[in-house]
Motif scaffolding. Structure first.
Motif, mmCIF file in Angstrom:
data_model
loop_
_atom_site.group_PDB
_atom_site.id
_atom_site.type_symbol
_atom_site.label_atom_id
_atom_site.label_comp_id
_atom_site.label_asym_id
_atom_site.label_seq_id
_atom_site.Cartn_x
_atom_site.Cartn_y
_atom_site.Cartn_z
ATOM 1 N N LEU A 34 -12.110 2.198 -11.270
ATOM 2 C CA LEU A 34 -11.873 3.541 -10.734
ATOM 3 C C LEU A 34 -12.400 3.667 -9.308
ATOM 4 N N PHE A 35 -13.578 3.109 -9.059
ATOM 5 C CA PHE A 35 -14.140 3.151 -7.707
ATOM 6 C C PHE A 35 -13.219 2.428 -6.728
ATOM 7 N N CYS A 36 -12.765 1.239 -7.099
ATOM 8 C CA CYS A 36 -11.918 0.443 -6.202
ATOM 9 C C CYS A 36 -10.571 1.117 -5.949
ATOM 10 N N VAL A 37 -9.982 1.700 -6.982
ATOM 11 C CA VAL A 37 -8.694 2.389 -6.808
ATOM 12 C C VAL A 37 -8.870 3.605 -5.897
ATOM 13 N N PHE A 38 -9.885 4.418 -6.169
ATOM 14 C CA PHE A 38 -10.125 5.603 -5.350
ATOM 15 C C PHE A 38 -10.469 5.211 -3.915
ATOM 16 N N ASN A 39 -11.360 4.238 -3.760
ATOM 17 C CA ASN A 39 -11.764 3.816 -2.428
ATOM 18 C C ASN A 39 -10.603 3.178 -1.668
ATOM 19 N N GLY A 40 -9.799 2.380 -2.343
ATOM 20 C CA GLY A 40 -8.634 1.777 -1.696
ATOM 21 C C GLY A 40 -7.674 2.841 -1.185
ATOM 22 N N TYR A 41 -7.437 3.849 -2.024
ATOM 23 C CA TYR A 41 -6.588 4.956 -1.599
ATOM 24 C C TYR A 41 -7.201 5.674 -0.401
ATOM 25 N N LEU A 42 -8.498 5.980 -0.488
ATOM 26 C CA LEU A 42 -9.188 6.708 0.578
ATOM 27 C C LEU A 42 -9.146 5.938 1.897
ATOM 28 N N GLN A 43 -9.444 4.638 1.856
ATOM 29 C CA GLN A 43 -9.441 3.833 3.078
ATOM 30 C C GLN A 43 -8.022 3.718 3.635
#
Length: 150
Positions: A34-43
């Protein structure tokens, strides 16, 4: 490109190199995903939609210094992972202290490398989102590094 290269290595190459290890608890896996998906989207969203750079940004000292920091951090991270993977012979158990590379200077060299990577990325991108990611990395991996050091 830096973000994609890191996660391509972490998701595709790194798992193929691991010999044996402790299983990851499912809850930890879900939180990391979840962190990686959210962070990937955010970046990705911040860099493609909101970030604006002046002409010549790729020659700016902030971008070059950040990119160099990212490259050095990635190299330290990959080399440290190599040292950790080869710490024990097959079938061998027990605790071993890693030696060589940045492990001569810091007990959590793999964590240090990744923290350096993301602060370099933040400097190269100069966005609030990339700086927030670097801080999250520092707090999460810094805590893990302290636990491993103990």
């Amino acid at each position: 490109g830096c973000f994609l290269l890191h996660y391509a290595h972490r998701a595709l190459i790194f798992p193929l190199l691991i010999r044996e290890g402790k299983p990851t608890p499912f809850f930890t896996f879900v939180l990391a995903l979840l962190f990686c998906v959210f962070n990937g989207y955010l970046q990705g969203r911040s860099l493609t939609t909101y970030a604006t750079y002046p002409p010549g940004w790729l020659a700016d000292s902030r971008f070059i210094t950040g990119l160099l920091g990212w490259l050095i951090g990635m190299a330290i991270n990959i080399h440290s992972d190599h040292i950790l993977r080869n710490l024990r012979k097959p079938g061998e158990t027990g605790y071993k202290i890693p030696r060589g590379g940045m492990f001569e200077y810091v007990s959590g060299a793999n964590f240090f490398g990744e923290i350096l990577e993301w602060f370099g990325f933040a400097l190269a991108c100069c966005t609030i989102e990339s700086f927030a990611f670097a801080l999250c990395t520092l707090f999460i991996l810094g805590s893990r590094a302290r636990q491993h050091h103990r």
